[in-house]
Design a protein around this motif. Sequence first.
Motif, mmCIF file in Angstrom:
data_model
loop_
_atom_site.group_PDB
_atom_site.id
_atom_site.type_symbol
_atom_site.label_atom_id
_atom_site.label_comp_id
_atom_site.label_asym_id
_atom_site.label_seq_id
_atom_site.Cartn_x
_atom_site.Cartn_y
_atom_site.Cartn_z
ATOM 1 N N SER A 1 -3.260 10.268 -0.245
ATOM 2 C CA SER A 1 -2.991 9.241 -1.257
ATOM 3 C C SER A 1 -1.934 9.691 -2.256
ATOM 4 C CB SER A 1 -4.277 8.872 -1.999
ATOM 5 O OG SER A 1 -4.817 10.006 -2.648
ATOM 6 N N ASP B 1 -4.662 2.481 -2.066
ATOM 7 C CA ASP B 1 -3.949 1.783 -3.133
ATOM 8 C C ASP B 1 -2.873 0.912 -2.487
ATOM 9 O OD1 ASP B 1 -2.408 0.950 -5.286
ATOM 10 O OD2 ASP B 1 -2.621 2.845 -6.369
ATOM 11 N N ILE B 2 -3.241 -0.333 -2.177
ATOM 12 C CA ILE B 2 -2.348 -1.234 -1.453
ATOM 13 C C ILE B 2 -1.045 -1.471 -2.216
ATOM 14 C CG2 ILE B 2 -2.075 -3.544 -0.490
ATOM 15 C CD1 ILE B 2 -3.990 -1.837 1.078
ATOM 16 N N LYS B 3 -1.130 -1.664 -3.505
ATOM 17 C CA LYS B 3 0.069 -1.932 -4.301
ATOM 18 C C LYS B 3 1.034 -0.747 -4.258
ATOM 19 C CE LYS B 3 -1.857 -5.317 -7.515
ATOM 20 N NZ LYS B 3 -2.106 -5.651 -8.940
ATOM 21 N N LYS B 4 0.473 0.445 -4.312
ATOM 22 C CA LYS B 4 1.313 1.640 -4.261
ATOM 23 C C LYS B 4 1.993 1.757 -2.908
ATOM 24 C CE LYS B 4 1.196 6.598 -5.311
ATOM 25 N NZ LYS B 4 0.322 7.758 -5.643
ATOM 26 N N GLU C 1 2.674 -0.762 -0.883
ATOM 27 C CA GLU C 1 3.665 -1.836 -0.783
ATOM 28 C C GLU C 1 4.973 -1.469 -1.467
ATOM 29 O OE1 GLU C 1 1.624 -5.156 -2.407
ATOM 30 O OE2 GLU C 1 0.810 -5.814 -0.474
ATOM 31 N N SER C 2 4.896 -0.617 -2.472
ATOM 32 C CA SER C 2 6.104 -0.227 -3.208
ATOM 33 C C SER C 2 6.876 0.889 -2.510
ATOM 34 C CB SER C 2 5.736 0.222 -4.627
ATOM 35 O OG SER C 2 4.963 1.420 -4.597
ATOM 36 N N ASP C 3 6.264 1.510 -1.481
ATOM 37 C CA ASP C 3 6.924 2.578 -0.736
ATOM 38 C C ASP C 3 7.615 1.951 0.471
ATOM 39 O OD1 ASP C 3 7.658 4.762 0.892
ATOM 40 O OD2 ASP C 3 6.025 5.980 0.076
#
Length: 326
Positions: A246, A273-276, A278-280
């Motif tokens: 993670s 952490d889906i949002k994290k 998605e930002s990668d």
Amino acid sequence: GLEFERIFLECDDGGTVGMDKVQVDKAQRKPEDDKPIVLIFPSMRSNTYTAKIQTQCTAYLEAGYQDIFVCNYRGKCNTPLKTLKFSAPYGADNDVHTFVDYVVRCYGGERKILLNGSSMGALFIMDYLSGSGRFPVPEQVLGGVVHSVVWNVGVFYTDHILYTTIAKPQALSQKKYLLGRKKGAEYVGGMTLEKLGRNEMEELSALSLEDSQEFQVFIETLLRHDIHDGFKVKDAVDYAHKTSPSQKVGAIKRPLIIINADDDPSALISEIDIKKIESDLNICLWLFKTGGHLGYIKQMFPRVESFINEVVTECSDIISSSEAGV
């Protein structure tokens, strides 16, 4: 069954790893070889000769991949254990680098490389591709495909004992940890290769932090070793946090497809952490409703079949066909 050529490789710190190349009959080799070389990093309990790895190698061959290597860790699959150094995940960068560097040199730097890993192997690959270690990721590495990622767990391997510390809040509050202990291991006088031997691991068992002498040895061993240049940890929990997958999200330097199942007891979807993710821009997460940990059962009768190999080869084709990203 498949035949393999064994290659022993020396790591920078004196450790030894074992690489097995799938043997392909010259008559069956295709003259055009546009598929990348595949390096497979097994899970904790797997190696070249376990059914999961054999079927995965076969799936890659059927998908047109001709150069496939299985990467066996220190002390595993008849690979000699010569060092007390940690080999996962800090220290594992040395092992992964050794495998990758050999392939780059062996093929003259002209062929692309794809990394495949499951469970513990996935952790190694994510650590390596994050560039958090001492070794830069060469341009020949296209990216990777990993599955059954245990998101908030740090795993390391020393003296042929594998320890797993759970770094999720509910585990910390209960002061429970998972510790894999070697059969017949003797802790009196410290850990030595002679006392530990090289037998297989016992099943993981839950141990209480307060009552566990083994866990105290675990902490002492952790803090005693020089894990990584400039890498400092306060204790085992701090180590687990800093080395868990993670913590690699946002730092992955090559396209990486991650496959997880909603019913994996070792990798709860709630921990992701889906949002994290998605930002990668280098990560693509594939979530399946069922699959468990490493299983991904497609059919139970008349024989057990898994669909994970089909998914892995499909994902590998995606990485192979687009060097620009996922």
